[in-house]
Design an enzyme around this catalytic site. Sequence first.
Site, PDB file in Angstrom:
ATOM      1  CB  CYS A   1      41.759  51.401  40.059  1.00 32.36           C
ATOM      2  SG  CYS A   1      43.482  50.727  40.312  1.00 32.36           S
TER       3      CYS A   1
ATOM      4  CB  SER B   1      40.572  44.036  33.275  1.00 33.98           C
ATOM      5  OG  SER B   1      40.525  45.086  34.120  1.00 33.98           O
TER       6      SER B   1
ATOM      7  CB  CYS C   1      41.156  44.608  44.905  1.00 34.73           C
ATOM      8  SG  CYS C   1      41.476  46.098  45.057  1.00 34.73           S
ATOM      9  CG  ASP C   2      39.529  43.011  40.601  1.00 37.49           C
ATOM     10  OD1 ASP C   2      39.551  43.902  41.062  1.00 37.49           O
ATOM     11  OD2 ASP C   2      40.075  42.906  39.426  1.00 37.49           O
ATOM     12  CE  LYS C   3      39.011  37.969  39.590  1.00 36.25           C
ATOM     13  NZ  LYS C   3      39.548  39.037  39.523  1.00 36.25           N
TER      14      LYS C   3
END
Length: 574
Positions: free
Chosen positions: A212, A493, A139-141
């Site tokens: 996601c 986001s 995920c993101d980071k």
Amino acid sequence: MISGSATISEKGRCDLSEAKWPTREHFTGAAGTHRRAVYKGMGYTDRDLSRPLIAVVNTFSEVCPGHHHLRSVVEQVKAGIWQNGGTPFEFGAISQCATPVLGLRGINFDLAARDVLAFDIETIVETQMFDGVAAVIACDKTAPGAFLALARLNLPSIIVPGGSMAPGYSEGKAVVLSDLDELVFGALPAGRVSPEDVLKLEDAVCPTDGACPILGTANTMQCLSEASGLALPLAGTAPAYSGERLRLAKESGHRLVELVREGVTARQILSEKTLTNMVHTLMALGGSTNGVLHLLALADELGLGDKIDLETFEQASQSTPCLAYVKPNGPHFLTDFHAHGGLPALMREIRERLDLDVPTVSGKTLGTIIAEHAKLVPPGGRNSDVIRSRDNPVYNTGGITVLRGVLAPDGSVARRLDNTILHHEGPARVFDSQEEALAAVQTDVVKPGEVIVVRFVGPRGAPGMPDIYAVLAAIVGKGLEGQVGVVTDGRFSGFARGLGVCQVTPEASVGGPLAKLEDGDVITIDLSSRRLDVADAEKVLARPAVSNPRPVPPGILGLYAKAAGPATRGAKLI
């Protein structure tokens, strides 16, 4: 670099008997006994410790579905390392999902997780002494954090993405977490949906482990890890729950031992040409604006900040069309994108914009990978609506626009989605925090036609440069999409829809123009001309800048307040 020689047997296993690698000098002979003794306490043998010692960074956690399945992925990476003559050493590193703190103070820690993870990896690898690093991320980071650490360490390295979850279904309709967010932050407070409508989605929007399944920041960065050449072909898009994901993980471990043998390090893969390829790929993906921030941070880490800057993104946006018709740009999901060719198919469509001779961890050039996968998936994919051709783009320009102007003299960025109005002019409604702005949207203080300004949420101002996605989600949920714009020195986001300009630089906290705005100032956002301006600019700029109302907090956010660079350098700690 490794000296000596090594060969590959007929079965593909490295013969490392004559090769030398950095740890061999320190783990052999009498002088290495104290080092071997520590590892023997965990069951490692002399044979194990005579091989290349490989760090395996496991970002598994029980706080994020994107990382919840990574134990099984890590086991396959380790199996590949063992099979090819290396010795894996797994250690845990942080991962998080910022969903619980959207709209709350805790979101300030979201971007900081990137730098904390980079420091974590750097510290353990340097302390324990390894010959190579496999970073298992999702995920993101975690992907951008791994990029920073691997660039800093410059060892033989490979990134192993965790993959995407499947879309969920509610009443026969495909749904994802962003659909629920827009209801919770906007439609529910406005009474446009009932609590029962929201509760129906709760059990549907995250049906499996994995990131996601849209082009949010997580999948944008997983795709860019593949585009960088640090991940194997198709590793950026294979579903989290698939056997393909596990096979790619095992092959990644196997290949990393060969990279150690060959002496191929991260900085031999991550060049100026590679980063330029990544910028064009980001534009063709129509990925998250956070991708801009993370690539700028990587460029800064590599000492390429004078060559890869916002101008690079602006030029790429004007020359590279958006071709991925994937949410939030279109109706399809990452699982569809993968099934129709993934990154090789997308990059084939923009190949004239790419340097095809750059190396990758696979041992093949980017051009070879694209050519080989072209045989598997015909031009345009099996369904040309998922990965469009250059003759039928989603947009004629890239999916991200760089804006400059009176309010953003050093630059800002906006995502160009299929629902984004290209021009908006209206009076400013100024807020000094995300919480104030979100409450104003939810209580109808914000009116159609206005431009919401959320300032003092930049890298030093918040501090931590939070994601203020909740404000855009509330606007969409309340039915104000296309009627209200948002301008901020914070981030958005990859889930966000609607007209939002973010990463405005210089930020308000260091005296940027946003600190001089007042309610009623008329702001113009024009994506076509790539401008962010205010009427009566001389009058506005002559005002004294408002001071940041927040005190400097302790801990990691205190470091951001004092040492964070601007968004144009990736908002990383300097």
